[in-house]
Design a protein around this motif. Structure first.
Motif: not given
Length: 430
Positions: A93-103
Motif C-alpha cells: 500500500t502506497i499513499y498518494v497525494a497532490g502538492a499544488n499549493d502551500e497547504r
C-alpha cells in the motif's frame, strides 16, 4: 509492453542509487518510463515502511504515472483506490497525494517514510518538497522524481540540482562533484533525441510545434530564462487573415472580465480546413469610453455581439462554450440568469495556457481575423516579466493583456478538442 531500455535510459536506472534521484529534461524523452521501472523495483526491494507517490494533483499523478504502471504490470498488480488516497502496487500500500499549493505540506506532516516518487517536481511548492525531505527518515530511504525544466533560477535547480553529487548530462557524460557539501542527489538530464523509440516524423513534428522558450525547455531540455516576447512564434504574415473559411463548429468564446480595465472577449471557431480561427472580438474600455458598464450591461453587450455577428450570410452564432475569467463569479451568475448556454469557468493556468496558445501558433493551426484589433495590438508586445524570471518565476507582464488573456482562456480551456488538429496540421505541412 515496455520496450527494452537503451543508452541513457538504461544508464540512469543503474545510477539511481542516491538518496535523491531526479530525471529532468524534455517531453517524451523516456525519463518517465526509466524512473517508473526504478520505482517499481524499489517498491519490491526497498526498506520496509510507508511509501508515498506525489503529483501536482492526484489526478495528474494518476494520468502521468499510475495509469502507465497499470499498463506495465496489469490491474492485479497495481490497484488504484480512487478517493482513498492509496494505490496498491505488488501488494504494498502506497499513499498518494497532490502538492499544488502551500497547504500541501500539511498532508505529510507526521509521516515517517521509507521512499517517495515525485512527478512534476517543479510544480510543487518549495515548502512541500522541503517537508518531504524531513519525512524520509527510515534508514536507506530514497526518493525518485521527474520534471520538465523551468527557469535557471527556480528553487529546484538552484537549491538541489546545481548541488547534485552526480550528473548524467544531456551529452551522455557523467560528472561527479568534488564539493564536500554536494547533496546526495543524482541528476539525469534528457533531451527529446534520447528516446530512440519515437517515430522520426513525430519527433520532427514536436520540434516544429514547440518554438522559442518551449522548444528550448521541452525539446532540448534546457533550464532557460523566460525573456522577451511571449508569443515569439506569432507572425502577422502567417497568422492574420482577411477572409475566413466556412466555419464548421463555433467552439467557444474566451472572456476576460474587466471593470476599470478593458473587458475583452474573442470568438473561436474551427474551419472546414480543420484550422482554428479567432473570427471576432468584443472589447469595452471603460476609461477610454468614460463609461463603466454593469454585469447586466456586459451580458447584454456580449449577447448582442454574438447575435448580430455575420459570417457568410449567417445570422448570429451560438458557441458551444463561453469560458469566463474564473474570478468573475458575479458576471457568470448574470449570464446564467440571462439564459446564456455553455457558461463555464475558464482554465486559468497561466504557463500551461501560454503553452497551449504557443502550440496553436507554432503548428500554424491558429489564425486571427484582421478585424480583431485589440488582440492584434497586444500579441506582438505581450512579454515575459524579467524581474520575475530572475526570481525564479515565469510570469508575463500584466500590461495590455486583456485580449491575449481571453485568447488563452479560449484555447487552453478547449485544448482537448483541438490538440489532435495541431499534430495533423504539422503532418500535412511536412
Amino acid at each position: 509492453m515496455v520496450q527494452p531500455l537503451l543508452g541513457k535510459q538504461l544508464r540512469a536506472t543503474t545510477l539511481a542509487t542516491a538518496r535523491g534521484n531526479l530525471w529532468e529534461g524534455a517531453v517524451r524523452s523516456s525519463k518517465t518510463v526509466s524512473s517508473i521501472l526504478v520505482w517499481l523495483k524499489y517498491v519490491r526491494t526497498g526498506p520496509p515502511g510507508a511509501l508515498l507517490m506525489v503529483g501536482k494533483t492526484e489526478r495528474t499523478l494518476k494520468r502521468n504515472i499510475i495509469d502507465p504502471i497499470v499498463e506495465m504490470v496489469g490491474v492485479k498488480r497495481c490497484k488504484y483506490k480512487a478517493g482513498a488516497g492509496e494505490v496498491i502496487i505488488f501488494g504494498r500500500t502506497i499513499y498518494v497525494a497532490g502538492a499544488n499549493d502551500e497547504r500541501a505540506a500539511d498532508k505529510i506532516k507526521g509521516m515517517t517514510l521509507a521512499g517517495a516518487y515525485c512527478d512534476e517536481v517543479t510544480t510543487f511548492p518549495e515548502s512541500f518538497f522541503s517537508m518531504l525531505g524531513t519525512r524520509l527518515s527510515i534508514e536507506g530511504a530514497q526518493w525518485f522524481g521527474t520534471t520538465n525544466p523551468e527557469g535557471p533560477n527556480h528553487w529546484l535547480k538552484k537549491k538541489f540540482l546545481d548541488r547534485a553529487k552526480l550528473h548524467l548530462r544531456r551529452d551522455g557524460t557523467v560528472v561527479e562533484s568534488s564539493d564536500p557539501k554536494a547533496l546526495d542527489l543524482h541528476r539525469f538530464s534528457f533531451s527529446l533525441d534520447d528516446n530512440p523509440y519515437l517515430p522520426p516524423a513525430y519527433v520532427a513534428n514536436l520540434k516544429l510545434e514547440y518554438q522559442g522558450l518551449f522548444y528550448k525547455r521541452f525539446v532540448l531540455g534546457e533550464w532557460c530564462l523566460a525573456e522577451g516576447v511571449v508569443y515569439d512564434m506569432y507572425d502577422e504574415a502567417r497568422h492574420v487573415v482577411d477572409v475566413l473559411p466556412e466555419i464548421r463548429h463555433w467552439m467557444c468564446v474566451g472572456l476576460d472580465y474587466g471593470t476599470i480595465n478593458p473587458f475583452a472577449a474573442v470568438l473561436l471557431g474551427v474551419g472546414t480546413d480543420d484550422r482554428l480561427y479567432v473570427a471576432s472580438e468584443y472589447r469595452h474600455d471603460s476609461r477610454a469610453a468614460r463609461r463603466q458598464l454593469t454585469d447586466a450591461q456586459y451580458s447584454a453587450a456580449v449577447r448582442e455581439w454574438l447575435g448580430t455577428y455575420r459570417h457568410r450570410g449567417g445570422e448570429g452564432v451560438q458557441p458551444q462554450w463561453i469560458f469566463v475569467d474564473p474570478s468573475a463569479a458575479s458576471f457568470m451568475t448574470q449570464l446564467w440568469s440571462d439564459g446564456v448556454q455553455g457558461v463555464a469557468k475558464a482554465d486559468n493556468e497561466v504557463k500551461d495556457g501560454i503553452r497551449s496558445v504557443s502550440v496553436a501558433f507554432g503548428s500554424n493551426l491558429l489564425h486571427v481575423h484582421r478585424s480583431c484589433a485589440g488582440l492584434l495590438s497586444e500579441l506582438p508586445s505581450y512579454a515575459w516579466d524579467e524581474k520575475a524570471a530572475k526570481a525564479g518565476e515565469d510570469k508575463p507582464l500584466k500590461v495590455d493583456d486583456h485580449s491575449v488573456d481571453a485568447l488563452r482562456y479560449a484555447l487552453h480551456s478547449s485544448a482537448h478538442e483541438w490538440r489532435h488538429l495541431a499534430r495533423t496540421n504539422l503532418e500535412v505541412a511536412a
